[in-house]
Design a protein around this motif. Structure first.
Motif, mmCIF file in Angstrom:
data_model
loop_
_atom_site.group_PDB
_atom_site.id
_atom_site.type_symbol
_atom_site.label_atom_id
_atom_site.label_comp_id
_atom_site.label_asym_id
_atom_site.label_seq_id
_atom_site.Cartn_x
_atom_site.Cartn_y
_atom_site.Cartn_z
ATOM 1 N N VAL A 152 41.552 36.073 41.505
ATOM 2 C CA VAL A 152 40.410 36.959 40.641
ATOM 3 C C VAL A 152 40.186 38.184 41.248
ATOM 4 O O VAL A 152 40.094 39.185 40.728
ATOM 5 N N ARG A 153 40.087 38.113 42.642
ATOM 6 C CA ARG A 153 39.820 39.275 43.213
ATOM 7 C C ARG A 153 40.988 40.315 42.916
ATOM 8 O O ARG A 153 40.803 41.613 43.275
ATOM 9 N N LEU A 154 42.200 39.703 43.480
ATOM 10 C CA LEU A 154 43.500 40.640 43.197
ATOM 11 C C LEU A 154 43.404 41.375 41.849
ATOM 12 O O LEU A 154 43.710 42.487 41.676
ATOM 13 N N ALA A 155 43.158 40.620 40.631
ATOM 14 C CA ALA A 155 43.082 41.067 39.466
ATOM 15 C C ALA A 155 41.929 42.341 39.339
ATOM 16 O O ALA A 155 42.153 43.121 38.626
ATOM 17 N N LYS A 156 41.035 42.064 40.117
ATOM 18 C CA LYS A 156 39.726 43.288 39.983
ATOM 19 C C LYS A 156 40.205 44.286 40.838
ATOM 20 O O LYS A 156 39.485 45.548 41.101
ATOM 21 N N GLY A 157 41.271 44.389 41.580
ATOM 22 C CA GLY A 157 41.873 45.648 42.518
ATOM 23 C C GLY A 157 41.502 45.542 43.803
ATOM 24 O O GLY A 157 42.133 46.515 44.545
ATOM 25 N N TYR A 158 41.330 44.540 44.426
ATOM 26 C CA TYR A 158 41.008 44.571 45.784
ATOM 27 C C TYR A 158 42.472 44.104 46.449
ATOM 28 O O TYR A 158 43.103 43.373 45.840
ATOM 29 N N THR A 159 42.563 44.813 47.813
ATOM 30 C CA THR A 159 43.574 44.290 48.348
ATOM 31 C C THR A 159 43.461 42.976 49.267
ATOM 32 O O THR A 159 42.233 42.727 49.461
ATOM 33 N N PRO A 160 44.558 42.351 49.774
ATOM 34 C CA PRO A 160 44.562 41.297 50.622
ATOM 35 C C PRO A 160 43.522 41.418 51.821
ATOM 36 O O PRO A 160 42.742 40.562 51.994
ATOM 37 N N LEU A 161 43.786 42.607 52.576
ATOM 38 C CA LEU A 161 42.931 42.930 53.718
ATOM 39 C C LEU A 161 41.289 42.999 53.325
ATOM 40 O O LEU A 161 40.564 42.440 54.078
#
Length: 204
Positions: A152-161
């Protein structure tokens, strides 16, 4: 690090429906809601008749009262003021809301869309981020809670770091969860995974 979006700009899954909002699971406006798009149905005189929750969120920046048809109609007029556009009866148009201070872009679909001569308008705010339903992700791919949160966080545009830092997790943990996401979703790269998550966002 990415700063959290303000509530009036973040469009995920509006929980509360107000008068005029369409049921989220049984309508075209509801489907656009899940994708982070606003939807308005206008009369021939361009008065708002129906809307979805995302439309209220987007238009809240252009009017103080957006919980009723009159307020939304006024906010829409403010949004497209001095912008060349042709909202003809029966038509379907996209209004792309750009950076603050810039004029929106209006793109008309060709052909007749609404046989009853209403006008359908979809609103796309480039700053909004939609995300898939966590429960749907778990049902489709058998994800754990941690993997679902990462997806979900990746889908919102956040990077893994950024996710690792905000959740106080090690990079190794995030890499392990990401590798598991790739395996369970049958993707190989982060861009491919994010594209898949965007497509899944349409599901309830």
């Amino acid at each position: 690090m990415r700063h959290a979006q303000s509530p009036d700009r973040q469009v995920e899954r509006p929980a509360a429906a107000a008068e005029g909002d369409q049921p989220p699971l049984h309508s075209f406006p509801g489907m656009l809601d899940r994708l982070g798009y606003g939807c308005l149905v206008l009369s021939e005189t361009k008065k708002v008749l129906k809307w979805n929750a995302t439309a209220r969120v987007i238009l809240s920046g252009y009017g103080s009262q957006v919980n009723n048809a009159d307020g939304l109609s006024g906010a829409l007029r403010s949004l497209i003021a001095n912008v060349p556009c042709h909202l003809n009866p029966g038509s379907f148009a996209w209004i792309v809301v750009r950076s603050s201070g810039d004029r929106p872009v209006v793109i008309n679909e060709r052909g007749l869309f609404a046989a009853d001569n209403t006008i359908v308008v979809a609103l796309l705010d480039r700053e909004t981020k939609s995300a898939p339903n966590p429960q749907t992700l778990q049902r489709m791919f058998g994800l754990t809670g941690a993997e679902t949160h990462l997806a979900v966080r990746l889908a919102k545009g956040y990077t893994p770091l950024e996710i690792a830092e905000s959740c106080a997790l090690s990079r190794t943990t995030i890499r392990t969860q990401l590798a598991s996401l790739f395996a369970k979703t049958e993707t190989r790269r982060q861009a491919e995974l994010v594209t898949l998550l965007a497509r899944v966002s349409v599901l309830p």
